[in-house]
Design a protein around this motif. Structure first.
Motif, short mmCIF file in Angstrom:
data_model
loop_
_atom_site.label_atom_id
_atom_site.label_comp_id
_atom_site.label_asym_id
_atom_site.label_seq_id
_atom_site.Cartn_x
_atom_site.Cartn_y
_atom_site.Cartn_z
N ALA A 27 -47.72 -62.32 77.57
CA ALA A 27 -47.64 -60.90 77.91
C ALA A 27 -48.26 -60.03 76.82
N VAL A 65 -44.20 -55.98 73.52
CA VAL A 65 -45.11 -56.21 74.65
C VAL A 65 -45.78 -54.90 75.03
N ILE A 100 -40.94 -57.43 85.28
CA ILE A 100 -42.38 -57.36 85.03
C ILE A 100 -43.16 -57.74 86.29
#
Length: 486
Positions: free
Chosen positions: A79, A244, A457
């Motif tokens: 990620a 991230v 996500i």
């Protein structure tokens, strides 16, 4: 080298200042060594140690705990790599890049959520690191613990002094901007590895060899193990979930895509696994030596009752925790606050404001409650996961890896949407957060919460892509539209 021109045409003053502007070529000096040492500093700290060590306390054996750490690191680096590319290409920080998907006004909400989480973690790390300060002072001043009789606002005087000293160290590093951060990380990151190897050596001696450390039996099996395993993976991801999102804040200084990819590969999955392995082995040693797992490395040092060991070990932990707190939890909120008030704040002022706000989180009131920590970690992952999914899908699928830089600093550009708000991004974020956290409130769906970051996500990114499918028909920019490379 995949960088583009740093020139911004006619930027709106309410969206632009020097700290938000693209980093020019001559200032993109960070190489793969810088990124390796920065990540060493971010993963080699007291909180990361305790989380890895606590896996044994939850009932896992050494191999099960190590597997949870490895899986979380593989997911994280994938990620992080995906969200690093735009920062390196354009030299832009997270608060600017997220305008592409949420709009120049709409970006403020996810940016402030990320800032809130970063400052929350600053407070937690500052409190954890202050314990190392206290250990150092206790060696110099034997009557140190007696100050605990004087207490106010939930903490003894000796802890207040330790916390204050550690807070001032943060202010000293921040006061000279990103270059001081870079130089500090060069030597701070590797330092704690020396301490780790020393404690591993102690654990092996205490256990009578390596074999006994790996023979400690876990108490989890079947469904209870897998629930705990994936909840732990999600929690470990939650520790670095903010990174991230805000990794462009760091990769904007990279000399090339190769430097940030190689450096982060060495610094995160490799060094985090090594450090977690050390943490787990040392904790296994405490089970054998003391009959119970001791997950706080400062408490382990104090068990030796040796001034030199305590002093050197505590200094290493102090530097390591200061390192991660600056990079992960001060740099990012600083850019977020600059983005909110670009006319009034610069990086240094915003960094100082961040660490002042962090005092109000009062971590000494909740930090030692492990169940609270893992609940918070899960909520963080579930909230930030959809934002990461939206950013990644916007860059790779909606915008086809091309952003018009000037539009990111304009209220009339490609990212103006509806008066500066992109409704599609907010719908996708809301759906993603609900899907990630619904298991907290609906018992029948509790298993979903175990995977909340993954759910967030994926759902956030998928819903955003479907809602923005009209944008997918836009052609890749022609040669005439592309800006010159430098």
């Amino acid at each position: 080298m995949e960088t583009v021109s740093s020139r911004v045409n006619h930027p709106d003053p309410s969206l632009y200042n020097e700290d938000l502007a693209p980093v020019p070529k001559e200032k993109r000096t960070w190489d793969w060594i810088n990124y390796s040492t920065i990540w060493m500093g971010m993963v080699h700290n007291i909180v990361s140690y305790e989380l890895a060590a606590s896996l044994l306390g939850m009932g896992m054996n050494v191999w099960q705990a190590l597997s949870a750490v490895i899986l979380s690191n593989i997911v994280l680096i994938a990620a992080i790599w995906l969200n690093s590319t735009a920062g390196t290409k354009y030299g832009l920080p997270f608060p600017v890049l997220i305008r592409a998907s949420f709009g120049y006004h709409g970006a403020h909400f996810p940016v402030m959520i990320r800032a809130f989480v970063g400052i929350f973690w600053f407070a937690a790390q500052a409190y954890a690191g202050s314990k190392a300060v206290g250990a150092i002072i206790s060696v110099i001043y034997p009557g140190w613990d007696s100050l605990g009789r004087i207490a106010f606002l939930g903490m003894g005087l000796q802890d207040w002094i330790s916390f204050g000293v550690f807070w001032l160290l943060h202010a000293w590093v921040i006061s000279h901007g990103m270059e001081r951060v870079r130089h500090f990380e060069m030597w701070a990151g590797p330092l704690v590895i020396v301490l780790g190897f020393g404690l591993v050596g102690w654990a092996i001696r205490a256990a009578g060899g390596v074999g006994p450390l790996f023979s400690i039996q876990g108490t989890l099996s079947g469904g209870s193990f897998w629930n705990s395993f994936f909840l732990s993976v999600t929690g470990l991801i939650g520790v670095l979930a903010t990174l991230v999102l805000n990794i462009p804040d760091l990769t904007r200084y990279s000399r090339s895509q190769k430097d940030q990819v190689v450096g982060q590969a060495i610094g995160l999955p490799v060094m985090m696994t090594v450090f977690a392995f050390m943490s787990i082995m040392i904790t296994a040693g405490t089970i054998i030596a003391f009959g119970k797992p001791i997950t706080n490395p400062v408490d382990i040092l104090l068990q030796f009752h040796h001034p030199v060991v305590i002093l050197l070990g505590a200094i290493s932990l102090l530097v390591a925790t200061l390192s991660v707190n600056i990079v992960a939890n001060v740099v990012s909120p600083a850019y977020d606050l600059v983005n909110l008030l670009p006319k009034k704040l610069n990086f240094v002022k915003a960094g100082m404001l961040s660490i002042v706000i962090g005092l109000f989180f009062a971590p000494w009131l909740w930090y030692d409650n492990s169940s609270t920590i893992y609940t918070i970690l899960g909520a963080i992952g579930g909230t930030l996961g959809p934002v990461a999914g939206i950013m990644i899908t916007d860059y790779y699928w909606v915008r086809r890896r091309h952003y018009d830089i000037s539009s990111l600093f304009s209220k009339q550009g490609d990212f103006s949407y509806v008066r500066g708000w992109n409704p599609h991004a907010y719908i996708a974020m809301a759906v993603g957060v609900v899907a990630a956290l619904i298991g907290l409130f609906v018992p029948a769906l509790s298993v979903v919460y175990t995977y909340n970051w993954f759910v967030g996500i994926l759902v956030g990114g998928l819903v955003y892509t479907l809602l923005m499918r009209g944008e997918l028909t836009k052609s890749v920019p022609t040669a005439r539209e592309k800006v010159d490379t430098i």
